[in-house]
Scaffold this active site. Structure first.
Site, PDB file in Angstrom:
ATOM      1  N   HIS A  48       0.804  -1.228   0.000  1.00  0.00           N
ATOM      2  CA  HIS A  48       0.000   0.000   0.000  1.00  0.00           C
ATOM      3  C   HIS A  48       0.842   1.286   0.000  1.00  0.00           C
ATOM      4  O   HIS A  48       0.673   2.128  -0.886  1.00  0.00           O
ATOM      5  CB  HIS A  48      -1.005  -0.047   1.150  1.00  0.00           C
ATOM      6  CG  HIS A  48      -1.716   1.246   1.395  1.00  0.00           C
ATOM      7  ND1 HIS A  48      -2.547   1.827   0.458  1.00  0.00           N
ATOM      8  CD2 HIS A  48      -1.691   2.107   2.443  1.00  0.00           C
ATOM      9  CE1 HIS A  48      -3.016   2.969   0.937  1.00  0.00           C
ATOM     10  NE2 HIS A  48      -2.504   3.165   2.139  1.00  0.00           N
ATOM     11  N   HIS A  72       3.593   7.081   5.127  1.00  0.00           N
ATOM     12  CA  HIS A  72       2.389   7.786   5.569  1.00  0.00           C
ATOM     13  C   HIS A  72       1.564   7.044   6.606  1.00  0.00           C
ATOM     14  O   HIS A  72       0.781   7.661   7.324  1.00  0.00           O
ATOM     15  CB  HIS A  72       1.515   8.203   4.372  1.00  0.00           C
ATOM     16  CG  HIS A  72       0.645   7.104   3.818  1.00  0.00           C
ATOM     17  ND1 HIS A  72       1.038   6.307   2.785  1.00  0.00           N
ATOM     18  CD2 HIS A  72      -0.590   6.675   4.181  1.00  0.00           C
ATOM     19  CE1 HIS A  72       0.077   5.438   2.514  1.00  0.00           C
ATOM     20  NE2 HIS A  72      -0.915   5.639   3.344  1.00  0.00           N
ATOM     21  N   GLU A  76       0.346   6.157  12.350  1.00  0.00           N
ATOM     22  CA  GLU A  76      -1.005   5.722  12.667  1.00  0.00           C
ATOM     23  C   GLU A  76      -1.074   4.217  12.962  1.00  0.00           C
ATOM     24  O   GLU A  76      -1.709   3.798  13.922  1.00  0.00           O
ATOM     25  CB  GLU A  76      -1.909   6.059  11.462  1.00  0.00           C
ATOM     26  CG  GLU A  76      -3.326   5.559  11.563  1.00  0.00           C
ATOM     27  CD  GLU A  76      -4.230   6.525  12.320  1.00  0.00           C
ATOM     28  OE1 GLU A  76      -3.700   7.399  13.014  1.00  0.00           O
ATOM     29  OE2 GLU A  76      -5.455   6.377  12.200  1.00  0.00           O
ATOM     30  N   ASP A  77      -0.426   3.414  12.143  1.00  0.00           N
ATOM     31  CA  ASP A  77      -0.622   1.964  12.230  1.00  0.00           C
ATOM     32  C   ASP A  77       0.504   1.212  12.926  1.00  0.00           C
ATOM     33  O   ASP A  77       0.328   0.045  13.280  1.00  0.00           O
ATOM     34  CB  ASP A  77      -0.808   1.373  10.817  1.00  0.00           C
ATOM     35  CG  ASP A  77      -2.074   1.895  10.168  1.00  0.00           C
ATOM     36  OD1 ASP A  77      -2.985   2.315  10.916  1.00  0.00           O
ATOM     37  OD2 ASP A  77      -2.159   1.897   8.933  1.00  0.00           O
ATOM     38  N   ASP A 151      -3.088   8.210  -1.471  1.00  0.00           N
ATOM     39  CA  ASP A 151      -3.417   7.150  -0.517  1.00  0.00           C
ATOM     40  C   ASP A 151      -4.832   6.637  -0.793  1.00  0.00           C
ATOM     41  O   ASP A 151      -5.076   5.435  -0.938  1.00  0.00           O
ATOM     42  CB  ASP A 151      -3.299   7.751   0.898  1.00  0.00           C
ATOM     43  CG  ASP A 151      -3.864   6.864   1.983  1.00  0.00           C
ATOM     44  OD1 ASP A 151      -3.609   5.645   1.938  1.00  0.00           O
ATOM     45  OD2 ASP A 151      -4.546   7.401   2.883  1.00  0.00           O
ATOM     46  N   ASP A 274     -20.989  11.641 -28.715  1.00  0.00           N
ATOM     47  CA  ASP A 274     -20.783  12.438 -27.517  1.00  0.00           C
ATOM     48  C   ASP A 274     -19.766  11.813 -26.577  1.00  0.00           C
ATOM     49  O   ASP A 274     -19.413  12.364 -25.561  1.00  0.00           O
ATOM     50  CB  ASP A 274     -22.108  12.618 -26.770  1.00  0.00           C
ATOM     51  CG  ASP A 274     -22.652  14.013 -26.991  1.00  0.00           C
ATOM     52  OD1 ASP A 274     -21.900  14.843 -27.537  1.00  0.00           O
ATOM     53  OD2 ASP A 274     -23.806  14.266 -26.626  1.00  0.00           O
TER      54      ASP A 274
HETATM   55 MN    MN Z   1      -2.856   4.615   3.774  1.00  0.00          MN
END
Ligand code: MN
Length: 727
Positions: A48, A72, A76-77, A151, A274
């Site tokens: 990721h 990133h 957080e993780d 992200d 179109d």
């Molecule tokens: Mn992420």
């Protein structure tokens, strides 16, 4: 699983080699930090951040952005401390990672991998605060937002690993927040893919339908475009303009919107031509206009389809010339003309300004840079104003308003939406059973207009009641979305006809009484609406197909003035007569005090001996009982712009502030009160007589509906009795 070498190769295209070790270090750190973590899809988590960094590299952002993209999620993780990042990677990378982390917290667990079971009804204040942070972060360093968009884009690409429910909610959020952000920043490369991926999960059937539509007759279409391109190319060469001409497929969501628009206009979308557009890229601005001239001399431009975004750039700084011409075989074709520079800006938007160019930092055009700095400063300055959310509303999302469910879910609604619109948006049944709403924990009226950041809780009843017909009245302000309107109408349509007839009858009688129209004219009204059968008309009224508001509109529709003799039209255009006397024109007229007719009423003139013509309502007793019938003349209303006195009687339970509420409402409608008087009774009921200066029956109807809803008011209707001037 993608390799770090893919990223390295991409970076080598635009970064100098000596910056690559920093990227490698970031990669190693992310690898170690995410060790053992898996995504929902089962692949190693590292995939990721690596993919996110690849998207960032596609935008050719500087090395700090690439490293921050790799890192990133580590705060957080993985619980990595910011101080550690600062030691290893310096303050700039750390600030970027911190910014992205904050944004992730605010938009809740949308990330593909780690879904936290957080369902607590968040404190709305805290959520507004978070939203604020998001924009402050943005104003401080727009790169944070771009990394966050990258992200989200990767999470959208890998949405399949989530449950269908979760997919939809992430897609909804992407459509509501991230795609508009990409648009605002002018990054088309991110915008189109975010939109298409969101649509794919929000409306899979439609998405499939459109992809099939695009696939079908592709060859034919492409052959056609090739031909068009050859013609344009030849002509440009003849004129000595150096240009690159190519066909540009529209994104699925773009086509989707077009189809929606067609169907809203009641048109069928069938034109495969179109689905493609042609783009012309040139070196200089001059060439843009010259190319346009060449194209317009080749094919006729469709009027109203030309936009000069070079002279008038869009808010997100987008520049181009747009035109639609009747091209080969008289098929409409959209053509965009722009310089390479403008093209770069439209693909990368604001990201273009942070692009790394080796040894050439001065490449960022000075005036562009200044323009952006000014914009950023504006944002920052505006951030300190108390009505910050209003600014966000007008600046960012224009005609949209964002509100929360009690569970903290964000819902996007059209600006001006009410709690009822919201209820219908959540669920049709919730709308039907809605009896009230709490906004941010406080009880508010159902006509309350939702504001950004509001948390909306719908109060509903379990009893078997349906919506109120009054909700459909456009004067009432209960609903503002076509969605809610359609649902309510559907409910009434399904009701039994007999019930609808009863309701319609009651409504019609009430409206006639209020407007002072004799009930004997019911049939005529039905005919005005082209109903032969009275019951059909009443049923239509009872199910909301025809509204009482429309009755007033029909009645006040200006009379046919075609056959009025020229002599009536006076040279002074602004002194149009209020009443036109058939065949005579500008006799002195005045409105009768006994019945006070207003435009829309049927009227008769009475020729007085000394004071010209007095205008009465046709059903005025003084006219009906007139002995000298020969004095009566046919008169008609002239154009609007005049005000007429109308007497109104309001019955109400008296309370403090009642009169103030009524007069405030009347003056809000820009209606003058000529006189007011009241009579109080022992039981606390008061009768208020108003004389109002009304311009037509439509305005009267609207005003009466509004007065009717004031707390304490029992009834309101036109009255024969005039108010005495107070004082
Ligand atoms: Mn992420």
């Amino acid at each position: 699983m993608v390799e770090i070498s893919t990223l390295q190769n991409k970076l080598k295209d635009y970064l100098s080699e000596d910056l690559l070790p920093l990227v490698n270090e970031g990669y190693q750190f992310a690898l170690k930090s995410h060790e053992g973590q898996l995504r929902k899809s089962g692949e190693p988590y590292l995939e990721h951040p690596l993919q996110t960094a690849l998207i960032v590299a596609d935008l050719m952002l500087d090395v700090n952005c690439v490293v921050a993209a790799l890192l990133h999620d580590v705060v957080e993780d993985c619980g990595v401390a910011l101080a550690e990042l600062e030691n290893r990677f310096g303050s700039e990378v750390t600030k970027l990672v911190d910014g992205v982390t904050k944004l992730s917290k605010l938009t809740k667990p949308a990330d593909g991998a780690i879904v936290k079971p957080k369902k607590s009804a968040d404190d709305p204040q805290a959520r507004i605060e978070s939203l604020r942070k998001m924009f402050i972060a943005m104003a401080e360093d727009i790169r944070v937002v771009i990394i966050k968009l990258a992200d989200r884009l990767h999470n959208m690409r890998t949405l399949k690993a989530l449950s269908p429910d979760k997919r939809r909610s992430v897609a909804r959020e992407t459509m509501d927040i991230y795609a508009p952000l990409a648009h605002r920043l002018g990054i088309w490369q991110l915008e189109w893919e975010l939109e298409d991926l969101s649509l794919r999960h929000l409306d899979p059937a439609k998405y499939k339908e459109i992809t099939q539509l695009v696939a079908v007759r592709r060859e034919e279409r492409e052959r056609y475009i090739k031909q068009v391109i050859r013609v344009i190319n030849d002509e440009l060469i003849k004129s000595g303009i150096k240009a690159e001409v190519y066909g540009r497929p529209k994104n699925i969501y773009g086509i989707y919107k077009k189809i929606e628009k067609y169907s809203a206009d009641g048109k069928e979308f069938s034109d495969i031509y179109d689905l493609l557009a042609v783009r012309v890229l040139v070196d200089e601005i001059n060439d843009c206009y010259n190319s346009l001239g060449v194209i317009h001399s080749l094919w006729r431009p469709i009027p109203g389809q030309f936009d000069d975004y070079i002279a008038n750039p869009k808010d997100n700084m987008y520049q181009s010339l747009h035109t639609t011409v009747m091209a080969l075989d008289a098929k409409p074709l959209e053509i965009q003309v722009r310089t390479y520079e403008m093209h770069r800006l439209s693909e990368y938007g604001i990201a273009a300004h942070w692009r790394y160019k080796e040894g050439n930092k001065g490449d960022m055009r000075f005036d562009e840079k200044v323009a952006w700095l000014r914009q950023l400063m504006d944002w920052q300055r505006e951030l300190s104003i108390p009505d910050f959310l209003d600014m966000v509303k007008t600046d960012m999302f224009g005609d949209q308003v964002f509100v929360y469910t009690p569970q903290g879910e964000i819902k996007q609604m059209p600006a001006g939406s009410t709690p009822l619109d919201f209820a219908y948006r959540i669920h049709t049944e919730l709308g039907h059973h809605c009896i009230g709403a709490k906004i941010n924990g406080k009880l508010e009226s159902l006509t309350y207009q939702l504001r950004n950041g509001d948390t909306v809780e719908i109060l509903s009843t379990r009893t078997d009641r349906g919506p109120s017909l009054d909700w459909l009245n456009p004067n009432s302000g209960y609903i503002n979305s076509s969605h809610a309107r359609a649902r309510i109408k559907q409910w009434f349509k399904r009701r039994e006809k007999a019930t609808n007839i009863d309701t319609g009858k009651a409504l019609l009688e009430k409206e006639f009484r209020r407007l002072g129209i004799p009930l004997s004219e019911q049939e005529q009204i039905a005919l005005l609406f082209k109903y032969d059968d009275m019951d059909d008309f009443l049923a239509a009224l009872g199910c909301g197909d025809v509204s009482t508001h429309q009755i007033a509109v029909k009645l006040s529709a200006s009379p046919d003035t075609e056959d009025i003799p020229q002599s009536v039209v006076r040279p002074l255009a602004d002194v149009e007569p209020a009443v036109q006397v058939m065949g005579v024109g500008d006799l002195l007229t005045r409105v009768a005090q006994c019945c006070n007719p207003v435009p829309g009423d049927e009227i008769m003139g009475f020729i007085t001996r000394t004071r010209g013509i007095t205008v009465h309502r046709k059903d005025c007793p003084n006219v009906l009982n007139e002995d000298e019938k020969e004095r009566l003349v046919k008169v008609e209303w002239g154009r609007t712009g005049h005000a007429y006195p109308v007497s109104v009687l309001i019955e109400a339970n008296d309370r403090v502030g009642l009169l103030r509420d009524i007069t405030a409402l009347v003056s809000d409608e820009k209606v003058n009160i000529a006189a007011v008087s009241s009579v109080d009774y022992d039981d606390g009921v008061t009768n208020i007589y108003l004389t109002l200066h009304i311009s037509d029956i439509r305005q009267l109807s609207r005003l009466l509906s509004k007065i009717d809803r004031i707390v304490g008011v029992l009834s309101v209707a036109r009255s024969a009795e005039a108010a005495k001037r107070e004082s």
